[in-house]
Design an enzyme around this catalytic site. Structure first.
Site, PDB file in Angstrom:
ATOM      1  N   LYS A 166     -36.975 -53.831  62.887  1.00  0.00           N
ATOM      2  CA  LYS A 166     -37.488 -53.906  61.511  1.00  0.00           C
ATOM      3  C   LYS A 166     -38.616 -52.875  61.440  1.00  0.00           C
ATOM      4  O   LYS A 166     -39.732 -53.128  61.892  1.00  0.00           O
ATOM      5  CB  LYS A 166     -38.024 -55.311  61.228  1.00  0.00           C
ATOM      6  CG  LYS A 166     -38.002 -55.733  59.771  1.00  0.00           C
ATOM      7  CD  LYS A 166     -38.808 -54.870  58.821  1.00  0.00           C
ATOM      8  CE  LYS A 166     -40.276 -55.173  58.825  1.00  0.00           C
ATOM      9  NZ  LYS A 166     -41.083 -54.217  58.029  1.00  0.00           N
ATOM     10  N   GLU A 172     -48.817 -55.619  70.359  1.00  0.00           N
ATOM     11  CA  GLU A 172     -49.616 -54.402  70.547  1.00  0.00           C
ATOM     12  C   GLU A 172     -50.359 -54.187  69.237  1.00  0.00           C
ATOM     13  O   GLU A 172     -49.753 -53.792  68.235  1.00  0.00           O
ATOM     14  CB  GLU A 172     -48.692 -53.204  70.840  1.00  0.00           C
ATOM     15  CG  GLU A 172     -47.890 -53.324  72.122  1.00  0.00           C
ATOM     16  CD  GLU A 172     -48.731 -53.140  73.369  1.00  0.00           C
ATOM     17  OE1 GLU A 172     -49.902 -52.717  73.251  1.00  0.00           O
ATOM     18  OE2 GLU A 172     -48.225 -53.420  74.461  1.00  0.00           O
ATOM     19  N   CYS A 175     -53.723 -46.014  67.116  1.00  0.00           N
ATOM     20  CA  CYS A 175     -54.450 -47.188  67.592  1.00  0.00           C
ATOM     21  C   CYS A 175     -55.436 -46.805  68.685  1.00  0.00           C
ATOM     22  O   CYS A 175     -56.389 -47.516  68.952  1.00  0.00           O
ATOM     23  CB  CYS A 175     -53.463 -48.232  68.113  1.00  0.00           C
ATOM     24  SG  CYS A 175     -52.294 -47.524  69.276  1.00  0.00           S
ATOM     25  N   GLU A 226     -61.809 -51.334  62.400  1.00  0.00           N
ATOM     26  CA  GLU A 226     -60.894 -50.212  62.653  1.00  0.00           C
ATOM     27  C   GLU A 226     -60.845 -49.303  61.421  1.00  0.00           C
ATOM     28  O   GLU A 226     -60.633 -49.772  60.301  1.00  0.00           O
ATOM     29  CB  GLU A 226     -59.490 -50.757  62.960  1.00  0.00           C
ATOM     30  CG  GLU A 226     -58.552 -49.699  63.522  1.00  0.00           C
ATOM     31  CD  GLU A 226     -57.155 -50.252  63.839  1.00  0.00           C
ATOM     32  OE1 GLU A 226     -56.657 -51.099  63.076  1.00  0.00           O
ATOM     33  OE2 GLU A 226     -56.574 -49.806  64.844  1.00  0.00           O
TER      34      GLU A 226
HETATM   35  P1  NAD Z   1     -49.024 -54.244  59.733  1.00  0.00           P
HETATM   36  O1  NAD Z   1     -49.454 -55.386  60.565  1.00  0.00           O
HETATM   37  O2  NAD Z   1     -49.407 -54.224  58.317  1.00  0.00           O
HETATM   38  O3  NAD Z   1     -47.423 -54.082  59.768  1.00  0.00           O
HETATM   39  C1  NAD Z   1     -46.712 -53.927  60.971  1.00  0.00           C
HETATM   40  C2  NAD Z   1     -45.284 -54.398  60.784  1.00  0.00           C
HETATM   41  O4  NAD Z   1     -45.280 -55.801  60.564  1.00  0.00           O
HETATM   42  C3  NAD Z   1     -44.575 -53.782  59.579  1.00  0.00           C
HETATM   43  O5  NAD Z   1     -43.260 -53.468  59.930  1.00  0.00           O
HETATM   44  C4  NAD Z   1     -44.611 -54.910  58.560  1.00  0.00           C
HETATM   45  O6  NAD Z   1     -43.571 -54.864  57.614  1.00  0.00           O
HETATM   46  C5  NAD Z   1     -44.442 -56.118  59.468  1.00  0.00           C
HETATM   47  N1  NAD Z   1     -44.897 -57.388  58.888  1.00  0.00           N
HETATM   48  C6  NAD Z   1     -45.826 -57.595  57.933  1.00  0.00           C
HETATM   49  N2  NAD Z   1     -45.971 -58.918  57.699  1.00  0.00           N
HETATM   50  C7  NAD Z   1     -45.110 -59.566  58.519  1.00  0.00           C
HETATM   51  C8  NAD Z   1     -44.785 -60.929  58.764  1.00  0.00           C
HETATM   52  N3  NAD Z   1     -45.400 -61.920  58.099  1.00  0.00           N
HETATM   53  N4  NAD Z   1     -43.856 -61.222  59.691  1.00  0.00           N
HETATM   54  C9  NAD Z   1     -43.257 -60.240  60.394  1.00  0.00           C
HETATM   55  N5  NAD Z   1     -43.502 -58.927  60.206  1.00  0.00           N
HETATM   56  C10 NAD Z   1     -44.432 -58.591  59.291  1.00  0.00           C
HETATM   57  O7  NAD Z   1     -49.575 -52.935  60.476  1.00  0.00           O
HETATM   58  P2  NAD Z   1     -49.432 -51.406  60.021  1.00  0.00           P
HETATM   59  O8  NAD Z   1     -50.384 -51.133  58.908  1.00  0.00           O
HETATM   60  O9  NAD Z   1     -48.006 -51.053  59.860  1.00  0.00           O
HETATM   61  O10 NAD Z   1     -49.939 -50.653  61.335  1.00  0.00           O
HETATM   62  C11 NAD Z   1     -51.267 -50.324  61.571  1.00  0.00           C
HETATM   63  C12 NAD Z   1     -51.865 -51.202  62.653  1.00  0.00           C
HETATM   64  O11 NAD Z   1     -51.043 -51.131  63.813  1.00  0.00           O
HETATM   65  C13 NAD Z   1     -53.240 -50.742  63.096  1.00  0.00           C
HETATM   66  O12 NAD Z   1     -54.077 -51.849  63.231  1.00  0.00           O
HETATM   67  C14 NAD Z   1     -52.988 -50.097  64.447  1.00  0.00           C
HETATM   68  O13 NAD Z   1     -54.090 -50.114  65.330  1.00  0.00           O
HETATM   69  C15 NAD Z   1     -51.852 -50.929  64.965  1.00  0.00           C
HETATM   70  N6  NAD Z   1     -51.093 -50.210  65.990  1.00  0.00           N
HETATM   71  C16 NAD Z   1     -51.197 -50.635  67.269  1.00  0.00           C
HETATM   72  C17 NAD Z   1     -50.535 -49.955  68.276  1.00  0.00           C
HETATM   73  C18 NAD Z   1     -50.629 -50.395  69.698  1.00  0.00           C
HETATM   74  O14 NAD Z   1     -49.836 -49.924  70.509  1.00  0.00           O
HETATM   75  N7  NAD Z   1     -51.561 -51.259  70.073  1.00  0.00           N
HETATM   76  C19 NAD Z   1     -49.756 -48.840  67.957  1.00  0.00           C
HETATM   77  C20 NAD Z   1     -49.668 -48.442  66.628  1.00  0.00           C
HETATM   78  C21 NAD Z   1     -50.338 -49.134  65.640  1.00  0.00           C
END
Ligand code: NAD
Length: 505
Positions: free
Chosen positions: A169, A242, A276, A373
């Site tokens: 997804k 992550e 991240c 962040e």
């Molecule tokens: P997000 O949490 O908004 O979304 C991530 C994913 O989760 C998307 O595909 C979204 O559609 C899905 N999602 C949203 N609500 C959900 C639910 N209730 N159930 C299941 N899935 C759901 O994050 P984002 O804005 O896409 O990404 C940015 C964040 O990701 C930042 O905080 C960044 O630090 C983190 N990040 C971490 C890593 C790592 O390896 N630690 C890598 C990349 C990004």
């Protein structure tokens, strides 16, 4: 007026735009709960035949997929750049290359890493135990928009090599790249149903968790990660999270200032700071603070920001409108509390979503920008009295994904690294370890639970199952079986005392 990515109003369609131009580049369907269930069922069916193949056959398939990726690198980079806003070099260096390298690394080693592992028993010498690795079944992946190719495809490749099916997804912000990855996958001749892409928003992600998958890899924000972990916990599905980062960079007095300045600007501004692992706070002792700051400001001002799909651009666009407001808000708060914008500081006028690479002076640990962040191209400088204060500040965070130390003293560098509460600490370098598949990518604190990559990461794509047997296939009754008696009790006690005597220091 700057383009703002529209929040799609339709429940059934997501429209994708190029963040650098505002141009509409495509749309995808939103998968309903039923659609997701069907995709998972198809994947599960395909997995049966896939897991029955030998490692060599699975490897041969995946190496063909690698070949398609390599052959179409230019197009992949362009498409990533167009939907995500990163530069072509970043698309190559941080997305395609690490994916190809990861595939190569694990394709070479999967058979050995997943062959049964013997356990030597310290007491029961006539017995034998071993672990064997059985694919989990259907692995679910929910991914973010900042690395729309490398993050999900790295996890998918490891899961497939281990004999699983995958249902991905992708983020609703960058769904086209995931669908393009599926196109490349099909072109390579891989079993069509084995890798599914279900596009949609949070509800589609939720449906994936509820669909009966066997494991979840979630990458995204702390807020969503906690929710996903809870949902998986309720179903007892293993879940790797992550999550966010707030990487501190600690600069020692003996650091090479030229290398440090170059590392800081790349670590802070690559991918427009939407990593991240981006450098999000810089702790510098007073004695070198001004010299380092001037270098960083000067180098920042020489960066070329603009069209991401040009080879002569250093800093690309902001992928997601929300990040512009987050950066503005945190910078505004810092300035209100006494910080100074040394360069940048605002979104660029005109088409597309761009935020100027920004350096802030005079940030203090009590400001919001030292804790929340940013996920944008902003380097806040915090002056410290000494390195111990820097370590205290670095650890004063709810996040602990990655941290950086700059020094020319190898022993000191490692000593400081070990004092930082962080999943990874790099000395004199930034960002790069995600691209090294043999090293763990993992957070501590609220940066997540579990890890990806590494040899153990491949094994974690499987259930590790234990088999135990008597090598002589003895049919005698064991001494601890029924019937119990006082004499048997005393005999066992003697045996235990003898053991402790033998194992005394
Ligand atoms: P997000 O949490 O908004 O979304 C991530 C994913 O989760 C998307 O595909 C979204 O559609 C899905 N999602 C949203 N609500 C959900 C639910 N209730 N159930 C299941 N899935 C759901 O994050 P984002 O804005 O896409 O990404 C940015 C964040 O990701 C930042 O905080 C960044 O630090 C983190 N990040 C971490 C890593 C790592 O390896 N630690 C890598 C990349 C990004």
């Amino acid at each position: 007026m700057a383009h703002v990515r529209e929040a799609p109003t339709e429940d059934t369609v997501i429209v994708s735009h190029n963040p650098a131009t505002g141009e509409r580049i495509g749309e995808v369907n939103v998968f309903s709960g039923d659609d997701v269930e069907r995709a998972v069922a198809d994947a599960r069916n395909a997995q049966k035949a896939w897991s029955a193949l030998s490692f060599k056959e699975r490897r041969r398939h995946l190496l063909r997929f690698r070949q398609v990726i390599v052959d179409r690198t230019d197009e992949i980079c362009l498409r990533i750049s167009q939907e995500n806003g990163k530069t072509l070099q970043e698309a190559l260096m941080c997305e395609v290359l690490p994916t190809v390298d990861l595939l190569t690394y694990f394709a070479k080693r999967a058979e050995k890493l997943l062959s049964p592992k013997k356990i030597s028993l310290h007491l029961f010498k006539q017995r034998a135990s071993y672990i064997h690795y059985a694919p989990r079944g259907v692995v679910g992946i929910i991914s973010p928009w900042n690395f729309p190719f490398a993050i999900p495809m790295g996890e998918a490749i490891m899961a497939l090599l281990a004999g699983n099916a995958v249902v991905l997804k992708p983020s609703e912000v960058t769904p086209l790249i995931a669908l393009f990855a599926k196109e490349l996958y099909l072109e390579s001749g891989m079993p069509p149903d084995l890798f599914q892409v279900v596009t949609g928003r949070g509800q589609t992600g939720q449906a994936l968790i509820e669909s009966g998958i066997d494991m979840m890899f979630f990458t995204g924000s702390v807020r969503t990660g906690k929710r996903v972990a809870q949902e998986c916990g309720a179903r007892l599905i293993p879940c790797v999270t992550e999550l966010g980062g707030k990487a501190p960079a600690i600069v020692c007095k003996d650091a090479d200032l030229e290398r440090t300045a170059n590392a800081l600007i790349w670590g802070g501004f690559a991918n427009s700071g939407q990593v991240c692992a981006s450098v999000e706070r810089v702790y510098v002792p007073e004695s070198i603070h001004d010299r380092l700051l001037e270098k960083v400001v000067q180098k920042t001002q020489s960066l070329r920001q603009g069209k991401p799909d040009s080879h002569n651009t250093d800093v690309g666009a902001i992928c997601f409108e929300r990040q512009l407001s987050v950066a503005e808000d945190l910078i505004g708060d810092a300035v209100e509390h006494g910080a100074l914008i040394r360069t940048g500081g605002r979104r660029k006028e005109g088409d597309g979503m761009f935020f100027q690479p920004t350096v802030l002076e005079g940030v203090t640990q009590d400001m919001r920008i030292a804790h929340e962040e940013i996920f944008g191209p902003v380097l806040p400088f915090v002056k410290v009295k000494n390195i111990q204060e820097a370590i205290r500040h670095a650890n004063d965070s709810h996040l602990g994904l990655i941290a950086y130390v700059f020094t020319q003293d190898r022993v000191k560098g490692r000593g400081l690294a070990e004092q930082i509460e962080s999943g990874t600490v790099m000395v004199n370098d930034v960002l790069a370890t995600y691209g090294m598949p043999e090293t763990p990518w993992q957070g501590v604190k609220e940066s997540g639970v579990g890890f990806v990559h590494t040899d153990d990461g491949l094994r974690n794509m499987c259930q590790s199952r234990h088999v135990h047997y008597d090598r002589l296939m003895s049919l005698k009754k064991e001494p601890w079986w029924y019937p119990y008696s006082e004499s048997r009790f005393n005999l066992l006690k003697k045996f235990m005392n003898l053991l402790f005597l033998l194992y005394e220091d």
